[in-house]
Design an enzyme around this catalytic site. Sequence first.
Site, short mmCIF file in Angstrom:
data_model
loop_
_atom_site.label_atom_id
_atom_site.label_comp_id
_atom_site.label_asym_id
_atom_site.label_seq_id
_atom_site.Cartn_x
_atom_site.Cartn_y
_atom_site.Cartn_z
N ASN A 184 -34.16 9.48 -9.75
CA ASN A 184 -33.51 8.21 -10.09
C ASN A 184 -32.77 7.58 -8.92
OD1 ASN A 184 -31.56 10.43 -10.41
ND2 ASN A 184 -30.14 8.83 -11.06
N TYR A 185 -32.76 8.21 -7.76
CA TYR A 185 -32.08 7.62 -6.62
C TYR A 185 -32.88 6.42 -6.09
CZ TYR A 185 -29.04 11.76 -6.26
OH TYR A 185 -28.13 12.77 -6.50
#
Length: 338
Positions: free
Chosen positions: A57-58
């Site tokens: 999710n970065y």
Amino acid sequence: MTTYTTMGRSGLKVSRACLGTMNFGDTGVASCDEREAARIVDAFVDAGGTFIDTAGNYSGGQSEEIVGRAVKGRRDSVVIATKAFFPQGPGPNDRGLSRVHLTRALEAALRRLGTDYVDLYQCHAWDADTPIEETMATLDGFVRSGKVRYIGCSNFTAAQIVEAQWAAQRVGGTPLVSLQPQYSLIRRVIEAEILPACERHGLGALVWSPLGGGVLTGRYAGGTAPDRDSRIGRLLAFPGAAGRAWADDLLNPRTLAVAAEVGKVADELGATSAAVALAWVRARAGVTSVIIGPRTVAHLEGSMAGFALDLPEEAAARLDEVSWTGDLTPVTGMLAAG
């Protein structure tokens, strides 16, 4: 440069310094483009660093893509850790620790990283909606397939660590070897129960936010308004009241007093505040590796100094005293998603 140690009750060797890559990419609060990110990775590896942490999710997956391209040609010389839990799509099965989501997330991570295996695959948070037996059996399947070498977790409580390890035993699966918790001179709650649980159940601690969101670098001393490009400045830019609440949680009289003492110790030792704060965390019992999250090569170089600095006993004792409040309140909010 950094030294090396084993991760928990395993044979996996990692550097004491871990390169955190949440800043890699150009979305959200991230602010490190690919060119600078590649320079950071090169400098880290050249300095002897082997451990790199990212997450699906970065920056919407950009971090994994950048890391994959940066280590191309030397994949087997680095240990890549990534994480799954947070949303990677709009559907109800696009988040969590279910077999469905973990399988999709791992395949996506391998594709973005440009590799056929992940060294350390971590549950980014606890999932109350999925039986832990399902999660641990799924992760064991990844290990047996060769797509994952070791498994770990992030932001679990002591009780959740125990539940996960017991579940691994019940399903005849692979146990966790690591926990990724928040830890710094202004966040010491893990000392009460979490670090002892890690030691008892064979998990190494890969700690994040060792600089307390930048507070311990001294950049917010004297009531100075946060720069818009700083961690606190970016939190304040969040819509609604959440950003202000997170910023106030980091910037208050107690945390600023701790930062001031760090600054005094740094002046006495001829070091930077960042190096002192990192050296304190690195030397704590139960800490295996410390995540640093530089946005520039200069930031990286400043952080790496903390892995070469040994604090005198008297200085460490002063920092222990000024930073310990006995507050065992669990960390909540956005900062628990590191």
